[in-house]
Design an enzyme around this catalytic site. Structure first.
Site, short mmCIF file in Angstrom:
data_model
loop_
_atom_site.label_atom_id
_atom_site.label_comp_id
_atom_site.label_asym_id
_atom_site.label_seq_id
_atom_site.Cartn_x
_atom_site.Cartn_y
_atom_site.Cartn_z
N ALA A 197 43.86 37.12 27.76
CA ALA A 197 44.69 36.90 28.95
C ALA A 197 43.85 36.45 30.15
O ALA A 197 44.18 35.48 30.84
CB ALA A 197 45.46 38.18 29.30
N CYS A 250 40.45 46.21 38.29
CA CYS A 250 41.54 45.48 38.94
C CYS A 250 42.19 46.28 40.07
O CYS A 250 42.47 45.74 41.16
CB CYS A 250 42.58 45.05 37.92
SG CYS A 250 43.20 46.40 36.89
N SER A 270 50.05 44.20 31.96
CA SER A 270 48.97 43.21 31.89
C SER A 270 47.60 43.86 31.94
O SER A 270 46.64 43.33 31.39
CB SER A 270 49.11 42.20 33.03
OG SER A 270 49.14 42.86 34.30
N GLY A 271 47.50 45.03 32.59
CA GLY A 271 46.22 45.71 32.66
C GLY A 271 45.71 46.17 31.31
O GLY A 271 44.51 46.41 31.14
N LYS A 291 37.14 55.29 38.25
CA LYS A 291 36.62 53.96 38.57
C LYS A 291 36.92 53.60 40.03
O LYS A 291 36.06 53.09 40.76
CB LYS A 291 37.23 52.91 37.65
CG LYS A 291 36.73 52.95 36.21
CD LYS A 291 37.49 51.95 35.35
CE LYS A 291 37.10 52.04 33.90
NZ LYS A 291 37.88 51.11 33.04
N HIS A 346 50.06 44.74 39.69
CA HIS A 346 50.02 46.17 40.00
C HIS A 346 50.52 46.41 41.42
O HIS A 346 50.36 45.55 42.30
CB HIS A 346 48.58 46.70 39.93
CG HIS A 346 47.98 46.71 38.57
ND1 HIS A 346 48.70 46.49 37.41
CD2 HIS A 346 46.69 46.93 38.18
CE1 HIS A 346 47.88 46.57 36.38
NE2 HIS A 346 46.66 46.84 36.81
#
Length: 386
Positions: A54, A171, A201-202, A255, A284
């Site tokens: 992706a 992200c 999508s993450g 993170k 997001h």
């Protein structure tokens, strides 16, 4: 548009926004292009490790869209994908297997093939004089690998002179920091409390495909496909799927905590996060609360954010129009709204924000390309083969 020649499952079409949204976003970007370099920059040889994924496909689109000065382009992937063809600017390029011999003639390599591949091949590429921009978590906290959001700390890029590796942040960290940084510069944020609402999508293309399949299963009355997360995703939300640490925080949350301290060069800033998966395909959202050392009114905050690079203000209280993932999908900028004083804190010492950002674009591929653009413009000495 970039149309990979391989025929992935039909659900992989979810890697692309809807046609109307995609065209609208592209027109908007064409009307206001920022940080793009044209024929004035010396062409470079670029490789994309993980080109068929992706983020890899998004990198391809961005390199074309932003007129990145390419001498040649090498597409790398696993042995399983080697031999497939992908199209770039009307030219078919054969995907090659990622090996130790892939980087001898490469100036810049974008890595988006997973942490294990980055650890195996990233230092090797760097030792061959290739500048690596890595999208995994493999090198984010390494002392000799700068962790960069160009709108925040592009001046850290030269710190990669020895390792030849620049790390792309998580992200969710990128999306948060792009918005919080301009506030931090003015009012010195003491503490950030963030709750994320993270799209499929993450977790990659397969998670996006499964979310679509679950919607189809539900409509058809069939058993819900649960191959990726092991649970129903449609009509549901759940704690982020990264492992839980002894503290009770999951790795995604930590993170955001650790990376923000490094990017801001502020070990004392307090950050706490709660990360949640929501049944959204792409982009997001985050609810952000900041505690400030200096007073800042919501009007002043809006003025700052309206001028901040990489940020678009969407804050229409009358019509209840604020950042939404559908609106953020395909956009370069992070959308920010719901800007208001935190009533639980001393007047003008706390703010509430709500943001939406395209996780594949600014949360990954765009940030990486912007780093490369900064290198070309300001730090060409890192490109040792030119």
């Amino acid at each position: 548009p970039l149309l990979p020649t391989p025929s992935p499952p039909s659900n992989m079409s979810l890697l692309l926004r809807s046609q109307s949204a995609r065209q609208g976003a592209r027109l908007a970007r064409q009307s206001s292009v920022r940080m793009c370099y044209f024929s004035t920059s010396k062409p470079v040889t670029v490789a994309i490790a993980g080109a068929t994924g992706a983020v890899g496909q998004e990198l391809l689109e961005l390199l074309a869209e932003r007129n990145f000065p390419l001498k040649s382009l090498k597409l790398l992937a696993s042995a399983r994908s080697a031999g497939k063809e992908m199209e770039f600017n009307g030219t078919k390029i054969v995907v090659e297997e990622l090996t130790e011999d892939s980087f001898g003639d490469v100036d810049i390599a974008f890595f988006s093939a997973g942490g294990s591949q980055s650890k195996k091949f990233g230092p090797l590429a760097g030792s061959q004089g290739c500048l690596v921009i890595d999208n995994s978590s493999a090198f984010r906290m390494a002392e000799d690998c700068p962790l960069v959001v160009p709108e925040v700390n592009s001046e850290a890029i030269p710190e990669a002179s020895k390792s030849m590796i620049i790390a792309n942040p998580n992200c969710s960290t990128i999306i948060m920091n792009t918005v919080v940084w301009p506030i931090h510069k003015v009012a010195d944020c003491k503490r950030i409390v963030v709750s994320t609402y993270q799209a499929a999508s993450g977790a990659g293309a397969q998670a996006m495909a499964e979310l679509e399949q679950q919607a189809k299963d539900w409509v058809a009355g069939d058993a819900i496909t649960q191959d990726i997360f092991g649970r129903q995703y449609i009509w549901n939300l759940f704690s982020h799927n990264s492992p839980i640490e002894e503290t009770g925080y999951n790795q995604e949350e930590m993170k955001m905590v650790k990376e923000t301290k490094k990017i801001f060069s502020d070990p004392d800033i307090a950050v706490t996060a709660t990360c949640i998966r929501v049944p959204v395909l792409r982009a997001h959202c985050e609810a952000i609360n900041v505690s400030l050392s200096k007073p800042l009114t919501e009007e002043e905050a809006k003025e700052i954010l309206s001028k901040a690079p990489g940020v678009t203000l969407v804050d229409d209280r009358v019509n209840n129009r604020f950042p939404e993932p559908l609106d953020a999908s395909g956009k370069d900028d992070i959308l920010v709204g719901r800007i208001r004083r935190d009533l639980s804190q001393e007047a003008d010492y706390g703010l509430e924000l709500f943001v939406a950002g395209d996780q594949i674009r600014k949360g990954a591929a765009l940030n990486a390309v912007q780093i490369a653009e900064e290198v070309l413009e300001k730090y060409p000495e890192l490109l040792k083969k030119l």
